[in-house]
Design a protein around this motif. Structure first.
Motif, mmCIF file in Angstrom:
data_model
loop_
_atom_site.group_PDB
_atom_site.id
_atom_site.type_symbol
_atom_site.label_atom_id
_atom_site.label_comp_id
_atom_site.label_asym_id
_atom_site.label_seq_id
_atom_site.Cartn_x
_atom_site.Cartn_y
_atom_site.Cartn_z
ATOM 1 N N PHE A 8 -60.973 23.800 -28.888
ATOM 2 C CA PHE A 8 -60.162 22.386 -29.034
ATOM 3 C C PHE A 8 -58.850 22.305 -27.962
ATOM 4 O O PHE A 8 -58.352 21.417 -28.097
ATOM 5 N N GLN A 9 -59.203 22.992 -27.125
ATOM 6 C CA GLN A 9 -59.030 22.572 -25.323
ATOM 7 C C GLN A 9 -59.329 21.623 -25.181
ATOM 8 O O GLN A 9 -59.255 20.159 -24.250
ATOM 9 N N ARG A 10 -60.848 20.777 -25.358
ATOM 10 C CA ARG A 10 -60.590 19.964 -24.975
ATOM 11 C C ARG A 10 -60.898 18.619 -25.697
ATOM 12 O O ARG A 10 -60.009 17.516 -25.638
ATOM 13 N N LYS B 237 -46.880 20.815 -29.080
ATOM 14 C CA LYS B 237 -45.167 20.619 -28.342
ATOM 15 C C LYS B 237 -44.457 21.352 -28.844
ATOM 16 O O LYS B 237 -43.142 21.574 -27.722
ATOM 17 N N LEU B 238 -43.561 21.989 -29.800
ATOM 18 C CA LEU B 238 -42.303 23.008 -30.416
ATOM 19 C C LEU B 238 -43.112 23.950 -29.846
ATOM 20 O O LEU B 238 -42.128 24.403 -29.262
ATOM 21 N N ARG C 291 -48.104 29.224 -23.036
ATOM 22 C CA ARG C 291 -47.824 28.242 -21.169
ATOM 23 C C ARG C 291 -49.489 28.195 -20.592
ATOM 24 O O ARG C 291 -49.932 26.557 -20.590
ATOM 25 N N ASP C 292 -50.629 28.455 -21.571
ATOM 26 C CA ASP C 292 -51.535 27.922 -21.710
ATOM 27 C C ASP C 292 -51.630 25.735 -22.590
ATOM 28 O O ASP C 292 -52.497 25.376 -22.048
ATOM 29 N N LEU C 293 -50.834 26.135 -23.188
ATOM 30 C CA LEU C 293 -51.171 24.960 -24.388
ATOM 31 C C LEU C 293 -49.825 23.828 -23.117
ATOM 32 O O LEU C 293 -50.630 22.402 -22.994
ATOM 33 N N ALA C 294 -49.482 24.371 -22.546
ATOM 34 C CA ALA C 294 -48.651 23.670 -21.362
ATOM 35 C C ALA C 294 -49.397 22.962 -20.101
ATOM 36 O O ALA C 294 -48.872 21.985 -19.759
ATOM 37 N N GLU D 90 -49.984 18.663 -17.819
ATOM 38 C CA GLU D 90 -51.110 18.529 -16.838
ATOM 39 C C GLU D 90 -51.568 16.582 -17.628
ATOM 40 O O GLU D 90 -52.080 16.215 -16.183
ATOM 41 N N ARG D 91 -52.123 16.857 -18.405
ATOM 42 C CA ARG D 91 -52.827 15.530 -19.126
ATOM 43 C C ARG D 91 -51.645 14.626 -19.339
ATOM 44 O O ARG D 91 -51.652 13.040 -18.806
#
Length: 172
Positions: free
Chosen positions: A5-7, A146-147, A155-158, A163-164
């Motif tokens: 999912f991260q990738r 995003k929500l 924060r891990d999603l942020a 960053e991207r």
């Protein structure tokens, strides 16, 4: 959150840097989901002793997929899906067949147009799903992520998304 999912999310973000494109995706994804479930909501079905619709049953595989990618985002999308499935049930209870199909067509046109305009006008790049069809299923995860970030969670999603998204089109 799985490394897969991260990738996938990091790749998806590269196609969604412009804030207006992201905003257009919120509406487009909601309209397209509703358009997909609206006709299926007309077909009642009994499953496991519960009266439901083909629409509710048809959403189960993708909901499971979203839960496997990220449990919290999957749970939030489940909540949104329940609201949209309920809205579809109300609409089909009130509308005749022609009205339901007309609304479905309008939702498809507006939902698709918002996606295309978002990419062509604001992103100046073709849609992500053209290069990677799995991105079709990542749109709702991205919107929900995003929500969560806006609300101060995850924060891990942020880190992945912010960053991207630092690119020439990311200014507000």
């Amino acid at each position: 959150m799985s490394s897969f999912f991260q990738r996938q999310l990091a790749d998806y973000v590269q196609y969604h840097r412009a804030p207006w494109n992201c905003a257009m995706h919120v509406f487009g994804i909601v309209f397209l989901f509703l358009a997909a479930v609206l006709p299926l909501s007309r077909w009642p079905i009994a499953a496991f002793g519960i009266q439901t619709s083909v629409a509710a049953i048809a959403t189960i595989p993708v909901l499971i997929y979203w839960f496997l990618l990220d449990f919290a985002l999957g749970a939030a999308i489940l909540g949104a899906a329940i609201v949209l499935l309920s809205a579809a049930a109300i609409i089909v209870a009130q509308a005749n067949t022609v009205g339901m199909w007309s609304l479905t067509a309008v939702l498809i046109v507006i939902g698709s147009a918002s996606q295309v305009i978002g990419h062509q006008v604001f992103e100046r790049r073709r849609p992500a799903l053209v290069d990677n069809p799995i991105h079709l299923l990542l749109g709702p995860m991205f919107v929900m992520a995003k929500l969560f970030i806006v609300l101060g969670f995850r924060r891990d999603l942020a880190i992945i998304i912010d960053e991207r998204q630092q690119g020439p089109l990311s200014s507000s």
